[in-house]
Design an enzyme around this catalytic site. Structure first.
Site, PDB file in Angstrom:
ATOM      1  N   ASP A   1      -0.307 -20.436 -27.369  1.00  0.00           N
ATOM      2  CA  ASP A   1      -0.432 -22.439 -28.046  1.00  0.00           C
ATOM      3  C   ASP A   1      -0.407 -23.666 -26.848  1.00  0.00           C
ATOM      4  O   ASP A   1       0.792 -23.859 -26.138  1.00  0.00           O
ATOM      5  CB  ASP A   1       0.556 -22.309 -28.825  1.00  0.00           C
ATOM      6  CG  ASP A   1       0.346 -21.256 -30.197  1.00  0.00           C
ATOM      7  OD1 ASP A   1      -0.442 -20.289 -30.176  1.00  0.00           O
ATOM      8  OD2 ASP A   1       1.510 -21.001 -30.874  1.00  0.00           O
TER       9      ASP A   1
ATOM     10  N   LYS B   1      -0.180 -15.571 -34.839  1.00  0.00           N
ATOM     11  CA  LYS B   1       0.443 -14.949 -36.452  1.00  0.00           C
ATOM     12  C   LYS B   1       0.473 -13.428 -35.917  1.00  0.00           C
ATOM     13  O   LYS B   1       1.783 -13.468 -35.672  1.00  0.00           O
ATOM     14  CB  LYS B   1       0.008 -15.457 -37.856  1.00  0.00           C
ATOM     15  CG  LYS B   1      -0.887 -16.127 -36.897  1.00  0.00           C
ATOM     16  CD  LYS B   1      -1.372 -16.859 -39.258  1.00  0.00           C
ATOM     17  CE  LYS B   1       0.035 -16.522 -40.251  1.00  0.00           C
ATOM     18  NZ  LYS B   1       0.880 -17.834 -39.624  1.00  0.00           N
ATOM     19  N   GLY B   2      -0.068 -12.898 -35.327  1.00  0.00           N
ATOM     20  CA  GLY B   2       0.365 -11.635 -35.205  1.00  0.00           C
ATOM     21  C   GLY B   2       1.635 -11.412 -34.551  1.00  0.00           C
ATOM     22  O   GLY B   2       2.490 -10.732 -34.479  1.00  0.00           O
ATOM     23  N   ALA B   3       1.336 -11.972 -33.086  1.00  0.00           N
ATOM     24  CA  ALA B   3       2.232 -11.963 -31.906  1.00  0.00           C
ATOM     25  C   ALA B   3       3.767 -12.632 -32.194  1.00  0.00           C
ATOM     26  O   ALA B   3       4.691 -12.033 -31.598  1.00  0.00           O
ATOM     27  CB  ALA B   3       1.807 -12.255 -30.869  1.00  0.00           C
TER      28      ALA B   3
ATOM     29  N   ASP C   1       5.780 -17.700 -40.400  1.00  0.00           N
ATOM     30  CA  ASP C   1       6.048 -16.054 -39.243  1.00  0.00           C
ATOM     31  C   ASP C   1       7.383 -15.637 -39.241  1.00  0.00           C
ATOM     32  O   ASP C   1       7.069 -14.384 -38.782  1.00  0.00           O
ATOM     33  CB  ASP C   1       5.149 -16.566 -37.972  1.00  0.00           C
ATOM     34  CG  ASP C   1       3.772 -16.708 -37.587  1.00  0.00           C
ATOM     35  OD1 ASP C   1       2.651 -16.239 -38.704  1.00  0.00           O
ATOM     36  OD2 ASP C   1       2.782 -17.708 -37.621  1.00  0.00           O
TER      37      ASP C   1
ATOM     38  N   LYS D   1      13.614 -25.590 -34.324  1.00  0.00           N
ATOM     39  CA  LYS D   1      13.772 -25.353 -33.105  1.00  0.00           C
ATOM     40  C   LYS D   1      11.725 -25.363 -32.378  1.00  0.00           C
ATOM     41  O   LYS D   1      11.158 -25.135 -33.340  1.00  0.00           O
ATOM     42  CB  LYS D   1      14.111 -24.035 -32.642  1.00  0.00           C
ATOM     43  CG  LYS D   1      15.921 -24.731 -32.124  1.00  0.00           C
ATOM     44  CD  LYS D   1      15.879 -23.271 -32.077  1.00  0.00           C
ATOM     45  CE  LYS D   1      17.332 -22.869 -31.760  1.00  0.00           C
ATOM     46  NZ  LYS D   1      17.988 -21.822 -30.948  1.00  0.00           N
TER      47      LYS D   1
END
Length: 319
Positions: free
Chosen positions: A13, A40-42, A253, A286
């Site tokens: 990102d 999203k998976g990570a 997520d 955060k």
């Protein structure tokens, strides 16, 4: 034994902070830019690991600097990386994210190596996985890989959580294999045609998932309003925790990851959804889809300061 298996996207990102979004063709100045691990998976795998669970990650990355950094980050979070597919001819997935003063975000995702994950990769990984309790999967990877993962998980008796995101990647076929889905407002409208603006319309959407799409259980995430849990014909509204939002990237997520962790602990869907609400609240307070994910120590500290308990908050059932 990894308690939770995640199949999904892995990105780097690039996050820019600004007071407001630029208009079409406009140039404005932002405050800062950060490069952070995401996808999203990570994100969901990291959320589970931060909450103390053992996690398998099945996904695809490029053989490049971003891929190396992501793999290092997985290992630092003690996430099993032996099922990662390394791709030579595609770069690691990348998301360009803009976060404004209200903590809302816009996102441009280039899938890259994520699109290389296929049914064979998933089947090969699952042939080596035993005793995982939960599968977490999303729609940022090819549909064939998603459905294969769900079918393999079902054969192994795993509970399947489908985060049907992003909205443009959602297919009704994938819903058939899910034990529960966790759509946000946009994804709910995409799948049901119902514009969720209230608890009443959220219940209507939950009934639609059940009666017309065959999904008995759903959590409809209503942003800062809270979430509606629809479970086998019954609806319970769970209010959001009051926090000052800094960055909403990865909030969904963190919610999915927390839901998986509580279910792996044997909690009910309602108890799991209430725990997920706390985790998601701490995440949005955060910056960073992964760097902002809370640990159990931080959750316990927040609950102690606010006189909260998870795995047993008071319920309010709706008719």
């Amino acid at each position: 034994m990894a308690e939770i298996t995640v199949v999904g996207s892995i990105n780097m990102d690039i996050v820019a902070l600004t007071n407001q979004y630029p208009g079409h063709g406009e140039t404005i100045f932002g405050h800062s830019v950060k490069t952070l691990c995401g996808g999203k998976g990570a994100n969901q795998a990291t959320a589970c690991a931060r909450l103390g669970k053992s996690v398998n990650m099945i996904g695809s990355i490029g053989i490049d600097s971003y891929g190396k950094e992501i793999e290092k980050n997985f290992k630092e979070n003690q996430i099993e990386t032996s099922f990662l597919k390394l791709v030579e001819d595609e770069s690691t997935g990348c998301a360009i994210i803009t976060v404004d003063a209200t903590a809302e975000n816009t996102m441009l995702v280039v899938k890259g190596a994520n699109d290389s994950l296929n049914e064979h990769d998933v089947q090969k990984a699952f042939s080596q996985i035993e005793n995982s309790k939960i599968l977490l999967v999303q729609m940022e990877i090819p549909e064939a890989a998603v459905i294969r993962a769900m079918m393999e998980a079902k054969r192994k008796g795993m509970f399947i959580i489908l985060d049907p995101a992003p909205a443009e990647g959602v297919t009704k076929q994938a819903l058939l294999h899910a034990d529960i889905i966790t759509p946000n407002l946009q994804e709910t409208k995409q799948l049901t045609g119902i514009d969720v603006t209230s608890i009443k319309t959220a219940i209507e959407a939950g009934k639609y998932f059940d009666q017309y799409l065959g999904v008995k259980n759903s959590v409809i995430k209503m942003a800062d309003k809270g979430a509606l849990l629809y479970e086998n014909g019954k609806s319970i509204f769970i209010e959001a925790m009051p926090v000052k939002a800094v960055d909403t990237v990865g909030a969904g997520d963190s919610y999915a990851g927390a839901l998986a962790c509580a279910l792996a602990d044997g909690e009910s869907l309602e108890s799991a959804a209430r725990f997920a609400a706390i985790v998601a609240a701490l995440k949005v307070s955060k910056l960073g889809a992964q760097s902002g994910l809370p640990t159990m120590d931080q959750i316990n500290e927040y609950c102690a300061e606010n006189n909260l308990t998870y795995y047993g908050l008071q319920t309010r059932q709706l008719r």
